[in-house]
Design a protein around this motif. Sequence first.
Motif, short mmCIF file in Angstrom:
data_model
loop_
_atom_site.label_atom_id
_atom_site.label_comp_id
_atom_site.label_asym_id
_atom_site.label_seq_id
_atom_site.Cartn_x
_atom_site.Cartn_y
_atom_site.Cartn_z
N ILE A 100 -7.99 56.48 6.30
CA ILE A 100 -8.06 55.84 7.59
C ILE A 100 -8.40 54.25 7.12
N ARG A 101 -9.16 54.04 6.07
CA ARG A 101 -9.49 52.56 5.95
C ARG A 101 -8.19 51.93 5.04
N GLU A 102 -7.49 52.91 4.06
CA GLU A 102 -6.38 52.32 3.53
C GLU A 102 -5.20 51.81 4.39
N LEU A 103 -5.12 52.74 5.53
CA LEU A 103 -4.22 52.36 6.59
C LEU A 103 -4.51 50.87 7.22
N ALA A 104 -5.73 50.80 7.62
CA ALA A 104 -6.43 49.70 8.20
C ALA A 104 -6.10 48.48 7.28
N PHE A 105 -6.42 48.53 5.95
CA PHE A 105 -6.26 47.56 5.08
C PHE A 105 -4.74 47.20 4.74
N GLU A 106 -3.83 48.16 4.93
CA GLU A 106 -2.23 48.00 4.85
C GLU A 106 -1.84 47.05 6.13
N THR A 107 -2.55 47.09 7.27
CA THR A 107 -2.14 46.28 8.59
C THR A 107 -2.58 44.59 8.12
N LEU A 108 -4.08 44.58 7.51
CA LEU A 108 -4.54 43.29 7.03
C LEU A 108 -3.40 42.57 6.25
N LYS A 109 -2.70 43.15 5.32
CA LYS A 109 -1.85 42.48 4.46
C LYS A 109 -0.49 41.77 5.40
N GLN A 110 -0.10 42.51 6.45
CA GLN A 110 0.78 41.73 7.38
C GLN A 110 -0.08 40.82 8.03
N VAL A 111 -0.97 40.84 8.33
CA VAL A 111 -1.65 39.71 9.07
C VAL A 111 -1.88 38.46 8.38
N ASN A 112 -2.43 38.94 7.03
CA ASN A 112 -2.36 37.61 6.24
C ASN A 112 -1.13 36.94 5.76
N LYS A 113 0.14 37.68 5.91
CA LYS A 113 1.25 37.13 5.58
C LYS A 113 1.41 36.18 6.81
N ASN A 114 1.35 36.67 8.10
CA ASN A 114 1.76 35.93 9.14
C ASN A 114 0.97 34.79 9.45
N LEU A 115 -0.51 34.76 9.02
CA LEU A 115 -1.28 33.51 8.86
C LEU A 115 -0.85 32.57 7.97
N PHE A 116 -0.47 32.96 6.79
CA PHE A 116 0.08 32.11 5.95
C PHE A 116 1.28 31.35 6.34
N LYS A 117 2.10 31.94 6.96
CA LYS A 117 3.58 31.32 7.53
C LYS A 117 3.15 30.29 8.52
N ILE A 118 2.08 30.78 9.48
CA ILE A 118 1.76 29.57 10.42
C ILE A 118 1.01 28.40 9.78
N LEU A 119 0.30 28.66 8.99
CA LEU A 119 -0.50 27.48 8.10
C LEU A 119 0.57 26.46 7.33
N ARG A 120 1.40 27.34 6.70
CA ARG A 120 2.27 26.46 5.96
C ARG A 120 3.37 25.35 7.01
N SER A 121 3.54 26.09 8.21
CA SER A 121 4.28 25.43 9.10
C SER A 121 3.54 24.22 9.98
N THR A 122 2.40 24.23 10.09
CA THR A 122 1.37 23.41 10.87
C THR A 122 0.63 22.42 10.03
N THR A 123 0.27 22.74 8.62
CA THR A 123 -0.48 21.81 7.86
C THR A 123 -0.33 21.87 6.66
N THR A 124 -0.82 21.25 5.53
CA THR A 124 -0.78 21.09 4.12
C THR A 124 -1.84 21.99 3.82
N ILE A 125 -1.46 23.18 3.10
CA ILE A 125 -2.34 24.32 2.49
C ILE A 125 -2.78 24.02 1.20
N SER A 126 -4.04 24.19 0.74
CA SER A 126 -4.47 23.87 -0.55
C SER A 126 -3.97 25.23 -1.27
#
Length: 230
Positions: free
Chosen positions: A69-95
């Motif tokens: 169950i935990r592994e499935l939940a953390f698989e979702t986290l990978k996609q969430v992080n990818k989406n966050l990264f895309k937004i940050l790249r388009s809105t601000t300079t990320i270090s």
Amino acid sequence: MLMICENDHVRNLANFDVLIAKIISYGNHYKPTKGSIQLAALSLVSQNAHASIANVTLLMEQYLHSVSIRELAFETLKQVNKNLFKILRSTTTISEMEMYMLVGSGKVLHSQFASQQRYDFLLDNFCSIIKLLKTNVFYMPKEEGLKIPNLEDFYSILYLKNTEVKRNCAFLSNACIIRNEVMYREANGLVALAATVKMYVKYHYGWESTQFKQIANLVIRKAKAPIKKV
């Protein structure tokens, strides 16, 4: 946590029960003075061993279920992080450090017994990401699931699932300790008692006796060496 082949314990117990059955067939001729190898005492050890092995089996199933169950939940986290990264790249300079936090938290070891520290790291990382987003005035996601309150709720879910695995792991470890005490404790464990019974039958009935030959080849010994976690 160390994993041991459960078949070793089951096999030992099955042969111990065969040993008890042979003792019962000896009738009143089996009369050891040592209380620990009398029939009643051996039967109690067998009952305790059955209970301890059954408990380990049950808790193992619960542990593995919570890991899945935990592994499935953390698989979702990978996609969430990818989406966050895309937004940050388009809105601000990320270090580079911020990029590592997002991309580096995307990997989860694909193993039922993946290191617990890895999941603790992912949680800590995700918590840091949320704190970072709170300070970013340009972070205004349209997707509902990426808004700060929902990310915080998702973090809470992940935290609970990770905690459940830790709790089940602790229960399982304690059950294994109890099982090993019943099976392999010096002098009074199941394996030690089986050896004492064999010795008693050998000297009481004789090396060439039918009684000793019936039990001499019953394999009741210490389990194989533990296998370390992946």
